[in-house]
Each structure stands twice: as C-alpha cells, then as structure tokens.
Design a protein around this motif. Structure first.
Motif, short mmCIF file in Angstrom:
data_model
loop_
_atom_site.label_atom_id
_atom_site.label_comp_id
_atom_site.label_asym_id
_atom_site.label_seq_id
_atom_site.Cartn_x
_atom_site.Cartn_y
_atom_site.Cartn_z
N VAL A 23 0.84 -1.20 0.00
CA VAL A 23 0.00 0.00 0.00
C VAL A 23 0.87 1.25 0.00
O VAL A 23 1.67 1.48 0.92
N CYS A 24 0.70 2.06 -1.02
CA CYS A 24 1.46 3.30 -1.14
C CYS A 24 1.09 4.24 0.01
O CYS A 24 -0.07 4.37 0.38
N THR A 25 2.11 4.90 0.55
CA THR A 25 1.87 5.78 1.69
C THR A 25 1.36 7.15 1.28
O THR A 25 1.15 8.00 2.15
N HIS A 26 1.15 7.37 -0.01
CA HIS A 26 0.58 8.63 -0.44
C HIS A 26 -0.93 8.58 -0.25
O HIS A 26 -1.46 9.10 0.73
N LEU A 27 -1.63 7.88 -1.15
CA LEU A 27 -3.09 7.81 -1.03
C LEU A 27 -3.62 6.38 -1.05
O LEU A 27 -4.81 6.16 -1.26
N ILE A 52 6.92 0.88 -7.87
CA ILE A 52 6.34 2.04 -8.55
C ILE A 52 4.84 2.08 -8.28
O ILE A 52 4.13 1.08 -8.45
N CYS A 53 4.36 3.23 -7.88
CA CYS A 53 2.93 3.39 -7.66
C CYS A 53 2.28 3.89 -8.95
O CYS A 53 2.72 4.91 -9.51
N PRO A 54 1.27 3.19 -9.44
CA PRO A 54 0.66 3.57 -10.72
C PRO A 54 -0.20 4.83 -10.63
O PRO A 54 -0.54 5.41 -11.66
N CYS A 55 -0.54 5.25 -9.44
CA CYS A 55 -1.48 6.38 -9.32
C CYS A 55 -0.84 7.74 -9.57
O CYS A 55 -1.33 8.51 -10.38
N HIS A 56 0.24 8.04 -8.86
CA HIS A 56 0.85 9.36 -9.00
C HIS A 56 2.36 9.29 -9.18
O HIS A 56 3.07 10.26 -8.93
N GLY A 57 2.84 8.09 -9.53
CA GLY A 57 4.26 7.96 -9.84
C GLY A 57 5.18 7.88 -8.65
O GLY A 57 6.39 8.12 -8.79
S1 FES Z 1 -1.14 6.90 -4.22
FE1 FES Z 1 0.90 6.31 -4.66
S2 FES Z 1 1.83 8.09 -5.40
FE2 FES Z 1 -0.18 8.69 -4.94
#
Ligand code: FES
Length: 149
Positions: A90-94, A108-113
């Motif tokens: 789970v990406c720590t961004h969103l 690599i997170c596909p949502c926001h890079g």
């Molecule tokens: S949710 Fe992964 S970079 Fe935004």
C-alpha cells in the motif's frame, strides 16, 4: 473562599466535566478502528522459498472472526543486504497498490508515480513515508506474516 474565587473554581470544574463528557461521546460515536483490529500471523510460505536476493509478491488471506469475513492481502517479501523484509504493497501517499519493477529495481505506484527503492524508502514522487514493514515470524521452517484484520 470569596465569591469570585468560588465562581472561578466552579467554571473550571464545569469546563473539565464538559470536556470529559465530549470525549466520552466522541469515543462512543467514533471508536478507533485500529483498537478493534487484532494482530494475527498467517502462513505465508515455506522458509526454503524465501527469496535470498530479490522481491517476491505473495498473496495470502486473513480471516476476521468478529466480522466473519476473509480478506485477501498481498505482501512483498524482499531478500537483500538487510536480510528478509516484508513490505505492505500500500502506497503511503493515497493508498494505491505499488508494483515491483524488476528491471528498475523499484516499487512504482501507478497512481501518482511514487517510487520506493528495494528497502521501501521513498526515492521519488509524492509519498510522504516509506512502505510499511510487516512483521515476519519463522517457526518450524514456515514463514508467517503479521497483519491486522
Ligand atoms: S497513491 Fe501512490 S503516489 Fe499517490
């Protein structure tokens, strides 16, 4: 005790009671989710299947007795200079799921890079924190991963 001092103490006592009452109401209406979730260890793989070098994604399921549901999760098991580590995908961004790019040796997170290195540390993009490490437990040649359900 003078009238002014009595009023001052009465106001402080009433304020403290109101704050305590609001806290109790808030705890009743919005109980902390994490407090209800129990940590449990589930079987992941045989110890001989652990990656000595590199990354392996493993899917596993956890059963919540309280909610009577089975949740399917995945984890990245990483073997490297720092030994064996398990990372939440789970990406720590969103909260999107990251993927492992073996050629770039990067999550690599596909949502926001967002980008993380093999140790889960942020190397690019908006994530504010490294990938979350999950506890591993090895017993009788079997590997278990810890998570909350
Ligand atoms: S949710 Fe992964 S970079 Fe935004």
């Amino acid at each position: 005790m003078g009238r002014r001092e009595f009023l001052k103490k009465a106001i402080i006592a009433c304020s403290a009671l109101c704050i305590a009452a609001l806290g109790a109401i808030g705890a009743f209406l919005y109980p902390a989710r994490t407090g209800r979730r129990k940590q449990q260890f589930v079987y992941l793989m045989e110890e001989e299947d652990l990656p000595r070098r590199g990354v392996r994604m493993v899917t596993f399921s956890m059963r919540s007795e309280e909610q009577d549901v089975v949740k399917v999760n995945r984890v990245f098991v990483v073997g490297g200079e720092r030994g064996i580590t398990a990372f939440s995908p789970v990406c720590t961004h969103l909260g999107c799921f990251v993927n492992w790019d073996a050629n770039k040796k990067t999550f690599i997170c596909p949502c926001h890079g967002g980008k993380f290195n093999i140790n889960g540390e942020v190397i690019g993009g908006p994530p504010p924190a490294p990938l979350k490490k999950l506890p591993l437990h090895i017993e009788n040649d079997k590997v278990y991963v810890g998570g909350k359900v």
